[in-house]
Design a protein around this motif. Structure first.
Motif, mmCIF file in Angstrom:
data_model
loop_
_atom_site.group_PDB
_atom_site.id
_atom_site.type_symbol
_atom_site.label_atom_id
_atom_site.label_comp_id
_atom_site.label_asym_id
_atom_site.label_seq_id
_atom_site.Cartn_x
_atom_site.Cartn_y
_atom_site.Cartn_z
ATOM 1 N N LYS A 64 0.853 -1.196 0.000
ATOM 2 C CA LYS A 64 0.000 0.000 0.000
ATOM 3 C C LYS A 64 0.885 1.241 0.000
ATOM 4 O O LYS A 64 2.057 1.199 0.358
ATOM 5 C CB LYS A 64 -0.924 -0.005 1.217
ATOM 6 N N ARG A 65 0.276 2.371 -0.431
ATOM 7 C CA ARG A 65 0.963 3.671 -0.430
ATOM 8 C C ARG A 65 2.247 3.652 -1.263
ATOM 9 O O ARG A 65 3.313 4.070 -0.802
ATOM 10 C CB ARG A 65 1.247 4.146 1.003
ATOM 11 N N ILE A 66 2.144 3.168 -2.492
ATOM 12 C CA ILE A 66 3.276 3.138 -3.411
ATOM 13 C C ILE A 66 3.264 4.421 -4.244
ATOM 14 O O ILE A 66 2.252 4.740 -4.878
ATOM 15 C CB ILE A 66 3.214 1.911 -4.347
ATOM 16 N N ALA A 92 -0.669 9.767 -23.040
ATOM 17 C CA ALA A 92 0.458 10.543 -22.492
ATOM 18 C C ALA A 92 1.764 10.231 -23.200
ATOM 19 O O ALA A 92 2.739 10.984 -23.066
ATOM 20 C CB ALA A 92 0.598 10.275 -20.995
ATOM 21 N N ARG A 93 1.815 9.123 -23.936
ATOM 22 C CA ARG A 93 3.030 8.716 -24.667
ATOM 23 C C ARG A 93 4.216 8.535 -23.722
ATOM 24 O O ARG A 93 5.353 8.848 -24.059
ATOM 25 C CB ARG A 93 3.388 9.740 -25.750
ATOM 26 N N GLN A 94 3.949 8.013 -22.530
ATOM 27 C CA GLN A 94 5.011 7.680 -21.584
ATOM 28 C C GLN A 94 4.771 6.256 -21.081
ATOM 29 O O GLN A 94 4.205 6.035 -20.017
ATOM 30 C CB GLN A 94 5.042 8.661 -20.399
ATOM 31 N N PRO A 95 5.192 5.249 -21.833
ATOM 32 C CA PRO A 95 4.892 3.849 -21.488
ATOM 33 C C PRO A 95 5.756 3.328 -20.344
ATOM 34 O O PRO A 95 6.734 2.607 -20.542
ATOM 35 C CB PRO A 95 5.183 3.102 -22.793
ATOM 36 N N VAL A 96 5.396 3.694 -19.126
ATOM 37 C CA VAL A 96 6.207 3.307 -17.963
ATOM 38 C C VAL A 96 5.471 2.369 -17.013
ATOM 39 O O VAL A 96 6.072 1.874 -16.058
ATOM 40 C CB VAL A 96 6.671 4.559 -17.179
ATOM 41 N N LEU A 97 4.192 2.105 -17.242
ATOM 42 C CA LEU A 97 3.414 1.260 -16.340
ATOM 43 C C LEU A 97 3.227 -0.137 -16.911
ATOM 44 O O LEU A 97 3.081 -0.311 -18.128
ATOM 45 C CB LEU A 97 2.044 1.884 -16.069
ATOM 46 N N THR A 98 3.199 -1.136 -16.035
ATOM 47 C CA THR A 98 2.942 -2.515 -16.449
ATOM 48 C C THR A 98 2.497 -3.331 -15.250
ATOM 49 O O THR A 98 2.646 -2.901 -14.102
ATOM 50 C CB THR A 98 4.202 -3.156 -17.080
ATOM 51 N N PHE A 99 1.931 -4.516 -15.507
ATOM 52 C CA PHE A 99 1.608 -5.461 -14.455
ATOM 53 C C PHE A 99 2.768 -6.434 -14.285
ATOM 54 O O PHE A 99 3.360 -6.888 -15.269
ATOM 55 C CB PHE A 99 0.337 -6.256 -14.793
ATOM 56 N N THR A 100 3.092 -6.754 -13.052
ATOM 57 C CA THR A 100 4.149 -7.737 -12.779
ATOM 58 C C THR A 100 3.615 -8.823 -11.848
ATOM 59 O O THR A 100 2.554 -8.662 -11.228
ATOM 60 C CB THR A 100 5.376 -7.083 -12.110
ATOM 61 N N GLU A 101 4.358 -9.907 -11.742
ATOM 62 C CA GLU A 101 4.055 -11.057 -10.887
ATOM 63 C C GLU A 101 2.969 -11.957 -11.480
ATOM 64 O O GLU A 101 3.121 -13.146 -11.587
ATOM 65 C CB GLU A 101 3.649 -10.622 -9.467
ATOM 66 N N ARG A 102 1.829 -11.392 -11.858
ATOM 67 C CA ARG A 102 0.693 -12.145 -12.396
ATOM 68 C C ARG A 102 0.025 -13.027 -11.333
ATOM 69 O O ARG A 102 0.478 -13.129 -10.198
ATOM 70 C CB ARG A 102 1.112 -12.980 -13.617
ATOM 71 N N GLY A 103 -1.066 -13.692 -11.749
ATOM 72 C CA GLY A 103 -1.798 -14.544 -10.816
ATOM 73 C C GLY A 103 -2.429 -13.749 -9.693
ATOM 74 O O GLY A 103 -2.758 -12.566 -9.838
ATOM 75 N N THR A 104 -2.582 -14.354 -8.545
ATOM 76 C CA THR A 104 -3.242 -13.693 -7.412
ATOM 77 C C THR A 104 -2.389 -12.581 -6.819
ATOM 78 O O THR A 104 -2.894 -11.742 -6.072
ATOM 79 C CB THR A 104 -3.554 -14.711 -6.304
ATOM 80 N N HIS A 105 -1.100 -12.562 -7.131
ATOM 81 C CA HIS A 105 -0.205 -11.559 -6.553
ATOM 82 C C HIS A 105 0.208 -10.502 -7.576
ATOM 83 O O HIS A 105 1.223 -9.831 -7.405
ATOM 84 C CB HIS A 105 1.036 -12.237 -5.962
ATOM 85 N N VAL A 134 0.665 -7.094 -9.430
ATOM 86 C CA VAL A 134 0.707 -5.709 -8.954
ATOM 87 C C VAL A 134 1.040 -4.777 -10.118
ATOM 88 O O VAL A 134 1.668 -5.185 -11.100
ATOM 89 C CB VAL A 134 1.756 -5.514 -7.831
ATOM 90 N N LEU A 135 0.615 -3.538 -10.000
ATOM 91 C CA LEU A 135 0.936 -2.494 -10.979
ATOM 92 C C LEU A 135 2.244 -1.837 -10.574
ATOM 93 O O LEU A 135 2.423 -1.462 -9.417
ATOM 94 C CB LEU A 135 -0.185 -1.458 -11.026
ATOM 95 N N ARG A 136 3.157 -1.673 -11.526
ATOM 96 C CA ARG A 136 4.444 -1.066 -11.223
ATOM 97 C C ARG A 136 4.939 -0.226 -12.404
ATOM 98 O O ARG A 136 4.511 -0.428 -13.541
ATOM 99 C CB ARG A 136 5.494 -2.139 -10.913
ATOM 100 N N THR A 137 5.846 0.687 -12.103
ATOM 101 C CA THR A 137 6.577 1.366 -13.171
ATOM 102 C C THR A 137 7.799 0.526 -13.508
ATOM 103 O O THR A 137 8.299 -0.237 -12.683
ATOM 104 C CB THR A 137 7.038 2.763 -12.726
#
Length: 563
Positions: free
Chosen positions: A135-137, A164-177, A179-182
Motif C-alpha cells: 500500500k501507499r506506493i 500521455a506517450r510515456q509507457p512506464v506502467l505494467t503489471f508484474t508477478e501475475r496470478g493472485t499476486h 501488482v501495478l508497477r513502473t
C-alpha cells in the motif's frame, strides 16, 4: 455493407453504424452496460468481463466492448445468464478487495461500490484470508498506488501508452499476486499523469495532493474553465467549507476531451486561499500600504486620476481577466477618463507547450482581450511612453507586470500606480492603490481560448459580500445542512469584488451611472457593442462554449500575434 445496420437490444430495434461495438451502440441509445476496463478514449482490453452480454446464435456470452455489431444481431443485457455472469464477476473481483470504503478517497464515486450495490449478490462465499499487497506506493510525484484495491483493468497502462506517450506502467508477478508497477528506473511523471486518477474505476490510484482531505459528498462541484493556459480546459471545481480542494477535468470534445494537465489541476487554485491572498483594498500612506474601506479606496482612485491630464495616464488590461472585465475597464479608461494609451501584455513560453493540450500562451483570455479591442502593440506604446516620461500614471488590471525585471526598471518613472489584484506580488508591493479583486473561482464571467471559443466561468468560492445559498452557488451537503453553530459552515471569505463591480463603482463616483447589477448585464452591454460577441448570451454559451465570429479571429491574429 449498408450504411447502417439493424440490431435489437433488450427487445428494442435500433439502426447503428456497422463500425460500432455492442458497447458503443448501446451507449449511443442510453442503454447502460456495466464495465470497468472499457473507456471510449482508450483501446479495448476486454479483461474485466463485466460487460458480458448474451447474443442470439452465439454459444457463449460475449464481451460488449470488443464485439462488433452485425445486421440482425439480437442482444440481451438483462437475461438470467447475464445477471449470473455479472454476479460471478463481481464476486471474483471482491474476493481479495480490501474493506477500505470508510477510508477510501474514491468512496462515493467508485464504480466498484456502485456495481456491488446494483449487480452483485450482496454477500461473499469467501472465508479465507485475503491476499495482502503493498500500500501507499508512489508511482510518481502526484499519484499514489494502493495495490490491494487494484482490479487490473489496465486503464492507467493504456492511458500512459496511448495518450500521455510515456509507457512506464505494467503489471508484474501475475496470478493472485499481480501488482501495478513502473518499469525499473522510471516513474509516472508526465505532464498528464493525474488523469489516471479519474480513469481508475476504484480507489487504487489517488492524488498525493488531495488524498484524505475530503469525501466527495462533502464538496460542491462547480462547472468552470482552467486558467492555466490558453487552451481553456473544461473543469469542475470541488469546494468544501468555501475552500477549493481539487480541480478535475470536465468533458468537452471541442476543447480538452476528458483530460487536463497536472499544472492545471495543482497550480491554478492554491493562491485563492493562500497566505498571499489580499483581503480588502490597500492605499499607500507615508510610504506604506494600509488597509482601507472600499468607499475610501474608490474615492482615492477617482481623485488621483483627476489630478493628471488625459495624456499623462495609461492603462493595461489583462489576458488573465474576463471579457467583461476588460470591456468595462476599456470603457472606463477610454470613454470616461479619456485615456488613449491602452493595451495588454502577452505571456508566452515557447519552452512550455506540446501537441496535446498545453499551449504556449500562459494566459486564459488573450483572444478575448484582443476581440474586445485591446492590443499588445498598445502595451508596447504604453511602455515606450512611460520610458520617455510622458506617462506619469498607470492603471493595471489583474497582471503582475513587475515580475518582469525590465519593466520594473522602466515603471520606476511612474508617479502613480493603481492595480487590481487578488494576491500580493511585485506589482502590488510597488503600487499606490491596490484594489482587491475576485479570482476566476469567485465570479461569473467569460473567457475565450486560443481557438476563439468563448466559455463561462462560475463562482465556486464565496467572497465576503456573497452567500452560497442566496447567490445560487452549487451546494454540498455541508452547505445545505450546516447549523449556525457548525464549524464547517464558517469557511473564510475574502473581502474582494469583481473587477466589473469595482470599475462600475469608480464610474459612479465620477458621475457615470452604469447599471451593471449582474455580470450578465455587463456581458449584454459587451455583446451589443463589440461585433465579435454580437447576439451572444450566457444561455447560448452554455456549458460547452461557442465559437466567436470570424472577426474576432482576424483581429486576434493581427493585433495580439499569439496564434
Amino acid at each position: 455493407m449498408s450504411a447502417t445496420e439493424r440490431i435489437t437490444i433488450d427487445g428494442k430495434e435500433f439502426e447503428v453504424d456497422p463500425t460500432l461495438t455492442v458497447m458503443q451502440a448501446a451507449k449511443q441509445y442510453g442503454i447502460k452496460i456495466p464495465h470497468f476496463c472499457w473507456h471510449p478514449k482508450l483501446s479495448v482490453a476486454g479483461n474485466c468481463r463485466m460487460c458480458l452480454v448474451e447474443i442470439e446464435k452465439m454459444p457463449k456470452l460475449a464481451i460488449a466492448c470488443a464485439t462488433q455489431v452485425t445486421d440482425g444481431m439480437v442482444v440481451k443485457t438483462k437475461s438470467e445468464r447475464v445477471v449470473q455472469a455479472r454476479n460471478a464477476v463481481m464476486e471474483f473481483l471482491l474476493i481479495n478487495h480490501p474493506l477500505d470504503c470508510p477510508i477510501c478517497d474514491e468512496a462515493g464515486e467508485c464504480k466498484l461500490q456502485n456495481y456491488s450495490y446494483k449487480y452483485s449478490t450482496g454477500y461473499s462465499r469467501f472465508e479465507e484470508d485475503k491476499v495482502h499487497k503493498p500500500k501507499r506506493i508512489e508511482l510518481g510525484p502526484h499519484v499514489i498506488l494502493d495495490d490491494e484495491r487494484c482490479i487490473m483493468c489496465s486503464r492507467c497502462i493504456r492511458f500512459s501508452d496511448e495518450i500521455a506517450r510515456q509507457p512506464v506502467l505494467t503489471f508484474t508477478e501475475r496470478g493472485t499476486h499481480v501488482v501495478l508497477r513502473t518499469f525499473p528506473g522510471t516513474q509516472l511523471d508526465n505532464p498528464y499523469s493525474m488523469n489516471v486518477i479519474e480513469l481508475c474505476p476504484v480507489g487504487a490510484l489517488t492524488s498525493s495532493d488531495f488524498r484524505f482531505k475530503a469525501r466527495v459528498w462533502e464538496m460542491s462541484s462547480t462547472e468552470s474553465v482552467c486558467v492555466g493556459c490558453a487552451r481553456g480546459c473544461n473543469t469542475n471545481i470541488w469546494v468544501r467549507n468555501n475552500e477549493i480542494l481539487r480541480i478535475t477535468p470536465r468533458t468537452n470534445e471541442a476543447v480538452n476531451s476528458c483530460w487536463m494537465c497536472d499544472h492545471g489541476r495543482l497550480d491554478t487554485f492554491k493562491h485563492i486561499s493562500g497566505e498571499n491572498r489580499l483581503n480588502g483594498p490597500l492605499v499607500r500612506r507615508f510610504g506604506s500600504l494600509v488597509e482601507v474601506g472600499w468607499d475610501e479606496a474608490i474615492a482615492r482612485v477617482v481623485s488621483e486620476l483627476r489630478a493628471y491630464r488625459k495624456h499623462e495616464i495609461a492603462a493595461l488590461g489583462s489576458a488573465y481577466a474576463t471579457n467583461e472585465d476588460n470591456y468595462v475597464f476599456a470603457k472606463l479608461m477610454g470613454d470616461v477618463v479619456g485615456v488613449k494609451n491602452i493595451g495588454f501584455l502577452p505571456h508566452n513560453d515557447e519552452n512550455d507547450k506540446d501537441n496535446f493540450l498545453i499551449h504556449q500562451d500562459k494566459t486564459p483570455n488573450s483572444f478575448g482581450v484582443a476581440a474586445v479591442g485591446l492590443t499588445t502593440k498598445g502595451a508596447e506604446e504604453v511602455i515606450a511612453a512611460i520610458e520617455k516620461g510622458t506617462i506619469k500614471a498607470l492603471y493595471v488590471l489583474e497582471d503582475n507586470i513587475l515580475a518582469d525585471k525590465k519593466l520594473a526598471s522602466i515603471l520606476a518613472n511612474l508617479e502613480l500606480l493603481i492595480v487590481h489584484s487578488s494576491v500580493k506580488n511585485e506589482t502590488t508591493h510597488r503600487a499606490d492603490i491596490v484594489l482587491s479583486c475576485s479570482t476566476y473561482a469567485e465570479k461569473h464571467g467569460t473567457i475565450t481560448n486560443f481557438e476563439g471559443r468563448i466559455q463561462r466561468i462560475r463562482p465556486a468560492v464565496a467572497t465576503m459580500d456573497q452567500d452560497r445559498a442566496l447567490n445560487n452557488f452549487e451546494m454540498s451537503r455541508w452547505d445545505k445542512f450546516a447549523a449556525h453553530n457548525d464549524l464547517w459552515g464558517k469557511g473564510s471569505r475574502k473581502d474582494a469584488r469583481s473587477t466589473v463591480r469595482i470599475i462600475a463603482s469608480i464610474a459612479s463616483t465620477m458621475g457615470i451611472k452604469w447599471k451593471y447589477n449582474s455580470m450578465e448585464e455587463a456581458f449584454k452591454d459587451l455583446a451589443e457593442h463589440v461585433p465579435a460577441f454580437k447576439g451572444l448570451t450566457y444561455t447560448k454559451i452554455g456549458s460547452s462554449g461557442i465559437l466567436l465570429k470570424e472577426l474576432a479571429s482576424t483581429r486576434y491574429n493581427k493585433a495580439a500575434k499569439l496564434v
